[in-house]
Design a protein around this motif. Sequence first.
Motif, short mmCIF file in Angstrom:
data_model
loop_
_atom_site.label_atom_id
_atom_site.label_comp_id
_atom_site.label_asym_id
_atom_site.label_seq_id
_atom_site.Cartn_x
_atom_site.Cartn_y
_atom_site.Cartn_z
N PRO A 1 -8.76 -3.41 -3.98
CA PRO A 1 -9.33 -3.70 -2.66
C PRO A 1 -8.25 -3.72 -1.59
O PRO A 1 -7.09 -3.98 -1.88
CB PRO A 1 -9.93 -5.09 -2.84
N ALA A 2 -8.69 -3.47 -0.38
CA ALA A 2 -7.79 -3.42 0.77
C ALA A 2 -6.57 -2.57 0.42
O ALA A 2 -6.73 -1.42 0.07
CB ALA A 2 -7.43 -4.81 1.24
N MET A 3 -5.40 -3.15 0.46
CA MET A 3 -4.20 -2.39 0.11
C MET A 3 -3.45 -3.17 -0.97
O MET A 3 -2.67 -4.06 -0.69
CB MET A 3 -3.31 -2.18 1.34
N THR A 4 -3.75 -2.84 -2.22
CA THR A 4 -3.08 -3.44 -3.36
C THR A 4 -1.95 -2.53 -3.78
O THR A 4 -2.18 -1.35 -4.06
CB THR A 4 -4.07 -3.65 -4.52
N PHE A 5 -0.75 -3.04 -3.80
CA PHE A 5 0.41 -2.30 -4.30
C PHE A 5 0.60 -2.69 -5.75
O PHE A 5 0.52 -3.87 -6.11
CB PHE A 5 1.66 -2.68 -3.50
N ARG A 6 0.85 -1.70 -6.62
CA ARG A 6 1.01 -2.00 -8.04
C ARG A 6 2.07 -1.11 -8.67
O ARG A 6 2.40 -0.04 -8.15
CB ARG A 6 -0.32 -1.85 -8.76
N VAL A 7 2.57 -1.54 -9.81
CA VAL A 7 3.55 -0.77 -10.58
C VAL A 7 2.77 0.23 -11.41
O VAL A 7 1.98 -0.15 -12.29
CB VAL A 7 4.41 -1.69 -11.48
N THR A 8 2.96 1.49 -11.15
CA THR A 8 2.18 2.56 -11.78
C THR A 8 2.31 2.58 -13.30
O THR A 8 1.32 2.72 -14.01
CB THR A 8 2.59 3.92 -11.20
#
Length: 106
Positions: A67-74
């Motif tokens: 949601p919105a802008m979730t930054f994650r470790v690919t």
Amino acid sequence: MNGLRAAVGSAATLANALTVAQGNSANQAITVEGSPVLMTNYYPSSASGGIDAAVRFDAAAFSTAAPAMTFRVTAAPTPASCAFLYTAALSTTQPASVATATTTGC
């Protein structure tokens, strides 16, 4: 993860300073290092082309998701649990927020 989180917070603050210094309206896009950045209430938007355009990150190591802008470790074993959420400013009187990172899936 914490380095990217700090970079996102810094990019939001710098974009806010730039838009205020330029005398822009609350939702007027700005240009950061040649890239347009969508703004919401004087801070980068959480939509595509907002905070993700304001911050520089390695697209091979990190990605964004709803949601919105979730930054994650690919490459994390559970990317959704190795992430943090950026939320655009909800009004012109409060800043954008960068949530504490979830690291259980890292």
